[in-house]
Design a protein around this motif. Structure first.
Motif, PDB file in Angstrom:
ATOM      1  N   ALA A 519       0.824  -1.416   0.053  1.00  0.00           N
ATOM      2  CA  ALA A 519      -0.152  -0.124   0.011  1.00  0.00           C
ATOM      3  C   ALA A 519       1.058   1.351  -0.114  1.00  0.00           C
ATOM      4  O   ALA A 519       0.533   2.367  -0.656  1.00  0.00           O
ATOM      5  CB  ALA A 519      -1.004  -0.182   1.320  1.00  0.00           C
ATOM      6  N   VAL A 520       1.805   1.412   0.893  1.00  0.00           N
ATOM      7  CA  VAL A 520       2.786   2.504   0.817  1.00  0.00           C
ATOM      8  C   VAL A 520       3.603   2.622  -0.477  1.00  0.00           C
ATOM      9  O   VAL A 520       3.926   3.730  -0.935  1.00  0.00           O
ATOM     10  CB  VAL A 520       3.799   2.265   1.942  1.00  0.00           C
ATOM     11  CG1 VAL A 520       4.907   3.376   1.976  1.00  0.00           C
ATOM     12  CG2 VAL A 520       3.166   2.246   3.275  1.00  0.00           C
ATOM     13  N   ASP A 522       2.329   1.639  -3.409  1.00  0.00           N
ATOM     14  CA  ASP A 522       1.407   2.359  -4.537  1.00  0.00           C
ATOM     15  C   ASP A 522       1.256   3.702  -4.152  1.00  0.00           C
ATOM     16  O   ASP A 522       0.630   4.453  -5.060  1.00  0.00           O
ATOM     17  CB  ASP A 522       0.202   1.329  -4.254  1.00  0.00           C
ATOM     18  CG  ASP A 522       0.310   0.072  -4.665  1.00  0.00           C
ATOM     19  OD1 ASP A 522       1.342  -0.257  -5.594  1.00  0.00           O
ATOM     20  OD2 ASP A 522      -0.369  -0.739  -4.417  1.00  0.00           O
ATOM     21  N   ALA A 523       1.488   4.082  -2.978  1.00  0.00           N
ATOM     22  CA  ALA A 523       1.051   5.447  -2.527  1.00  0.00           C
ATOM     23  C   ALA A 523       2.280   6.540  -3.118  1.00  0.00           C
ATOM     24  O   ALA A 523       2.354   7.741  -3.103  1.00  0.00           O
ATOM     25  CB  ALA A 523       1.057   5.829  -1.245  1.00  0.00           C
ATOM     26  N   GLU A 549       2.058  14.313   1.844  1.00  0.00           N
ATOM     27  CA  GLU A 549       2.479  13.189   1.464  1.00  0.00           C
ATOM     28  C   GLU A 549       2.324  12.071   2.569  1.00  0.00           C
ATOM     29  O   GLU A 549       1.877  10.845   2.312  1.00  0.00           O
ATOM     30  CB  GLU A 549       4.096  13.103   1.202  1.00  0.00           C
ATOM     31  CG  GLU A 549       4.575  13.738  -0.061  1.00  0.00           C
ATOM     32  CD  GLU A 549       6.017  13.968  -0.270  1.00  0.00           C
ATOM     33  OE1 GLU A 549       6.424  14.124  -1.473  1.00  0.00           O
ATOM     34  OE2 GLU A 549       6.721  14.073   0.709  1.00  0.00           O
ATOM     35  N   ARG A 552      -1.189  11.068   2.535  1.00  0.00           N
ATOM     36  CA  ARG A 552      -1.380  10.189   1.331  1.00  0.00           C
ATOM     37  C   ARG A 552      -1.166   8.611   1.743  1.00  0.00           C
ATOM     38  O   ARG A 552      -1.597   7.782   1.224  1.00  0.00           O
ATOM     39  CB  ARG A 552      -0.412  10.471   0.067  1.00  0.00           C
ATOM     40  CG  ARG A 552      -0.920   9.924  -1.280  1.00  0.00           C
ATOM     41  CD  ARG A 552      -0.330  10.355  -2.327  1.00  0.00           C
ATOM     42  NE  ARG A 552       1.135  10.259  -2.700  1.00  0.00           N
ATOM     43  CZ  ARG A 552       2.130  11.294  -2.597  1.00  0.00           C
ATOM     44  NH1 ARG A 552       1.791  12.513  -2.789  1.00  0.00           N
ATOM     45  NH2 ARG A 552       3.461  10.813  -2.805  1.00  0.00           N
ATOM     46  N   VAL A 553       0.040   8.437   2.435  1.00  0.00           N
ATOM     47  CA  VAL A 553       0.329   7.249   3.235  1.00  0.00           C
ATOM     48  C   VAL A 553      -0.675   6.737   4.005  1.00  0.00           C
ATOM     49  O   VAL A 553      -1.137   5.510   3.854  1.00  0.00           O
ATOM     50  CB  VAL A 553       1.646   7.369   3.871  1.00  0.00           C
ATOM     51  CG1 VAL A 553       2.081   6.252   4.482  1.00  0.00           C
ATOM     52  CG2 VAL A 553       2.777   7.764   2.904  1.00  0.00           C
ATOM     53  N   ARG A 554      -1.217   7.622   4.690  1.00  0.00           N
ATOM     54  CA  ARG A 554      -2.228   7.396   5.969  1.00  0.00           C
ATOM     55  C   ARG A 554      -3.683   6.836   5.162  1.00  0.00           C
ATOM     56  O   ARG A 554      -4.126   5.908   5.388  1.00  0.00           O
ATOM     57  CB  ARG A 554      -2.626   8.562   6.539  1.00  0.00           C
ATOM     58  CG  ARG A 554      -3.779   8.136   7.621  1.00  0.00           C
ATOM     59  CD  ARG A 554      -3.873   9.315   8.600  1.00  0.00           C
ATOM     60  NE  ARG A 554      -5.012   9.235   9.415  1.00  0.00           N
ATOM     61  CZ  ARG A 554      -5.571  10.220  10.308  1.00  0.00           C
ATOM     62  NH1 ARG A 554      -4.873  11.061  10.507  1.00  0.00           N
ATOM     63  NH2 ARG A 554      -6.431   9.785  11.163  1.00  0.00           N
ATOM     64  N   ALA A 556      -3.625   5.498   2.097  1.00  0.00           N
ATOM     65  CA  ALA A 556      -3.325   4.310   1.207  1.00  0.00           C
ATOM     66  C   ALA A 556      -3.666   3.104   2.516  1.00  0.00           C
ATOM     67  O   ALA A 556      -3.838   1.887   1.998  1.00  0.00           O
ATOM     68  CB  ALA A 556      -1.965   4.182   0.807  1.00  0.00           C
ATOM     69  N   LYS A 559      -7.327   1.536   3.253  1.00  0.00           N
ATOM     70  CA  LYS A 559      -7.968   0.441   2.443  1.00  0.00           C
ATOM     71  C   LYS A 559      -7.964  -0.595   2.999  1.00  0.00           C
ATOM     72  O   LYS A 559      -8.924  -1.520   3.150  1.00  0.00           O
ATOM     73  CB  LYS A 559      -7.464   0.531   1.001  1.00  0.00           C
ATOM     74  CG  LYS A 559      -7.460   1.836   0.164  1.00  0.00           C
ATOM     75  CD  LYS A 559      -6.990   1.921  -1.070  1.00  0.00           C
ATOM     76  CE  LYS A 559      -7.063   3.138  -2.078  1.00  0.00           C
ATOM     77  NZ  LYS A 559      -6.550   3.077  -3.259  1.00  0.00           N
TER      78      LYS A 559
END
Length: 780
Positions: A519-520, A522-523, A549, A552-554, A556, A559
């Motif tokens: 996930a990270v 893909d972010a 940023e 954005r990680v959070r 991701a 999900k």
């Protein structure tokens, strides 16, 4: 008296049997990237004399690093978090609470003369005259009155835990003083020796953090006024092995500049995901299998025996690392890649030599060319391995962190490769060629055929040094391009060098590290270090990151993880700090200088300078490639770069060994012709060895995942550049230097060609006769 073959067989059998025993009875210690470990968070606080700030925390970090190294914990992760916190990650620590207690102590060591003893309570601090009263460790309820401090821990150069040679049951801590401190120790013990036997004044107290750990009396043999000279002493106190080791670690590391408190302790997962580790292992196995098949296809029976020896090499190397209790990490395992290549190279060297000998005489006695092949390959194998061992050994003794781990595994790997190539392969080969079935079928051995590379060279007879100035010009142009990339684009240093941001997330649904890592990535953060931390939390460590940023990680992570909460958000310093980088550079500089000196002794300074120049050329090209591609420079890349250095020197030494051999036969021969012949003779070995290494590296690059892609890319580039630089950089530089600084001509000896007469320069009499019979003449 035993014959040499029997001795070799006994040594080979003993090495394999011992390795099997160790591998079955002991397990390897895996590093943070492969298994995880214990994370301890320390926080500095003000002392009466020093303020806890960024500078004092950085000094405390270096002291902690030395303590952890002295405790025998290899490849730790240590970084500053914020202004006052230090994150210490310890792989494979069996007792994390004990480790936290040891590394977190202030460890202020002092030495005091004893002025008296009494039953009164200990004083809370030093009196106006500097004296203090502390409990006597040897007599319960008694207290010793100590004089002013005579020595501090700053005067101790080294500390080591040793078994007591008198009792062989207890342990002591040996102290080595610096020069001035050694004189002070002699003065203090000399004054104590003047007191009567049994008097308190005859004792000297060693105090650690306001607690007397030892107060021995000066022996009768010590002269009054002279004291204990030599700059060494031993601390006794009925220590066990663990206590003595911990005390030595504290003393050797020195006192912390500010006190620290343990504020957090938890278990952390590996920095590499399970999928990445499994893929890397599969890639390594596939690469080694392909290498074994390639060697078998080229050298047939002898190649199959070499493949078997390669398997035994892996067993011996693993057992040696387990026996040494070394920590296996990804940077450390990079040393195995180089050592596997050297193990293959040693076998290829021997087989190519044996092939030359057999094709020259085509005798039905297969044992003779095999013996000659081992004998003639000996000097090249030894020189190439010694130059690598010099670098690996110096990296181990002078560097720290992942660089030190690389040195350990490379040392073990190189020694194991020499054992397998020169002992185990020799035993198997001697046994095979002695069988009548094999003697009647020489083509089965693989040395009776010319080989594709050697056959092509025999038909073309290339003069590779004819355009040596053009090759040097091309090499210089490539170096300029590499330097332009480094200067114009710069190097993308990873979080280990630059520091970054550490954010800990708590999720409402369980999320494993592999899912979070995907996930990270893909972010937009494929190089982030993602770990499981504590009770299901996820820690993400990235380079400098903005709040947008981070959000954005959070998002991701929401999900797979549901509701995500930020538990901790801190800026962290580099885990490879300035002092660690400085030590690595110093170690590397010393290693290069040592290689230059060794090669100058074994060959000549001109050839040594050419080998080192080619090595620098290879390193610059690999670094420049990463600069142009924008690839990260981290500890894994550092390990790859060290591997390239070892491979480059090893490849050049093999060619120069042939040059040295040719010059001994024809001391007055033209160096360019001799060098060209040496290159042509060793080219089959260069191609076959390079192919074997590329099979392993290509498998790692394709199947090893993101964690090994950049590492494999650096090594593939290094192998290809190293193969080319030996021919087109090192040899032309050596020829140019020799023309400007020719060696003095040796005295003519009767019966020697001396490079004149019917024997063309650069060729042995046998080779010259064969060439004349073919009508090809000689190229001078």
């Amino acid at each position: 008296m035993f014959r040499a073959p029997l001795w070799r067989a006994i040594v080979a059998l003993a090495a394999v049997a011992l390795s099997v025993y160790i591998a079955l009875t002991q397990s390897a210690r895996l590093g943070l990237d492969l298994r995880g470990g214990t994370q301890i968070v320390l926080e500095t606080r003000n002392s009466p004399t020093v303020k806890a700030d960024t500078a004092s925390t950085d000094r405390a970090l270096e002291v902690l690093r030395q303590r952890v190294d002295a405790l025998g914990v290899s490849e730790p992760g240590i970084a500053r978090s914020g202004e006052k916190r230090i994150i210490v990650e310890l792989p494979g620590v069996r007792d994390p609470r004990k480790a936290a207690e040891v590394i977190g102590r202030t460890a202020q060591l002092t030495v005091h003369p004893v002025t008296g003893e009494s039953a009164r309570k200990a004083s809370t601090g030093p009196a106006a005259d500097g004296s203090r009263t502390l409990p006597d460790p040897e007599r319960t309820g008694n207290h010793l009155t100590l004089g002013p401090t005579a020595l501090t821990g700053e005067g101790v150069k080294d500390a080591e835990a040793l078994l007591d040679q008198q009792t062989l049951s207890g342990w002591t801590v040996s102290l080595d003083f610096r020069k001035g401190a050694g004189d002070t120790w002699a003065r203090v013990t000399g004054e104590a020796a003047c007191a009567p036997q049994g008097a308190p004044g005859r004792r000297v107290a060693i105090v650690l953090d306001d607690k007397i750990i030892s107060a021995p009396g000066v022996n009768e043999g010590v002269a009054c006024g002279t004291g204990i000279t030599g700059g060494t002493t031993q601390i006794t106190g009925g220590f066990g092995q663990t206590e003595a080791r911990d005390l030595a670690a504290l003393v050797k590391g020195g006192a912390l500049p500010v006190p620290v408190d343990v504020v957090e302790q938890r278990t952390v997962g590996p920095t590499l995901g399970a999928d990445a580790i499994e893929a890397s292992a599969q890639a390594a196995v596939i690469g080694i299998v392909l290498t074994a098949l390639f060697i078998t296809a080229v050298y047939r029976l002898l190649g199959a025996l070499a493949a078997l020896a390669l398997v035994l090499y892996g067993l011996i190397s693993y057992a040696a690392l387990v026996a040494l209790d070394a920590t296996l990490t990804l940077p450390g395992l990079a040393g195995f890649v180089l050592a596997i290549g050297m193990a293959v190279d040693a076998n290829v060297l021997v087989f190519e030599r044996a092939r030359e000998e057999y094709l020259a005489v085509r005798s039905p006695d297969l044992a003779k060319p095999v013996r000659t092949g081992f004998a003639k390959a000996w000097s090249a194998v030894v020189d190439s391995n010694v130059t690598t061992l010099l670098a690996a050994g110096l990296l181990f003794f002078f560097a720290a962190g992942p660089v030190k781990g690389f040195g350990i595994t490379l040392c073990v790997g190189v020694l194991a490769s020499m054992v397998t190539a020169l002992v185990i392969t020799r035993v198997l080969a001697d046994f095979a060629v002695a069988r009548s079935f094999v003697r009647k079928r020489p083509g089965l051995t693989g040395i009776a055929s010319t080989g594709r590379v050697r056959g092509w060279l025999a038909r073309r007879d290339p003069d590779l040094l004819r355009h040596r100035r053009r090759w040097l010009g091309a090499s210089a142009l490539l170096v300029v391009v590499a330097l332009a990339g480094i200067v114009l684009r710069g190097l993308e240093f990873g979080v280990e060098f630059t520091g970054g941001r550490l954010v800990e997330y708590s999720t409402s649904r369980p999320v494993d590290a592999d899912t979070a890592r995907t996930a990270v990535s893909d972010a937009g953060f494929p190089r982030a270090v993602v770990q499981e931390s504590g009770d299901g939390d996820i820690t993400v460590r990235t380079e400098r990151q903005t709040d947008a940023e981070q959000q954005r990680v959070r998002a991701a992570l929401e999900k797979p993880g549901g509701t995500v909460t930020v538990e901790r958000d801190e800026l962290i310093g580099p885990s490879l700090g300035s002092e660690l980088r400085q030590k690595a550079l110093i170690a590397l500089g010393i290693a290069v200088a040592a290689q230059l000196i060794y090669l100058s002794v074994r060959f000549r300074w001109t050839l040594a300078a050419a080998a080192v120049s080619a090595m620098v050329h290879d390193v610059l090209l690999v670094v420049g490639l990463f600069a142009w591609l924008g690839k990260p420079v981290d500890s894994v890349f550092l390990a790859a770069l060290l591997t390239v250095i070892g491979y480059s020197v090893n490849d050049t030494v093999v060619v120069f060994d042939r040059v040295r051999e040719a010059r001994r036969r024809h001391p007055r021969g033209d160096l360019a012709a001799l060098a060209n012949r040496a290159v042509v003779q060793t080219l089959p070995r260069t191609v076959n060895t390079g192919m074997g290494a590329l099979f392993i590296l290509t498998a790692l690059a394709v199947l090893g995942g993101d964690s090994l892609a950049d590492f494999s890319l650096a090594l593939i580039a290094g192998v290809l550049v190293g193969m080319a630089s030996t021919v087109f950089t090192a040899v032309p530089i050596a020829v140019a230097l020799e023309h400007r600084n020719p060696a003095p001509p040796p005295a003519r000896r009767p019966g020697r060609s001396g490079g004149t007469g019917d024997v063309p320069d650069g060729y042995s009499p046998l080779e010259a006769r064969r060439r004349k019979e073919r009508g090809t003449g000689a190229v001078v």
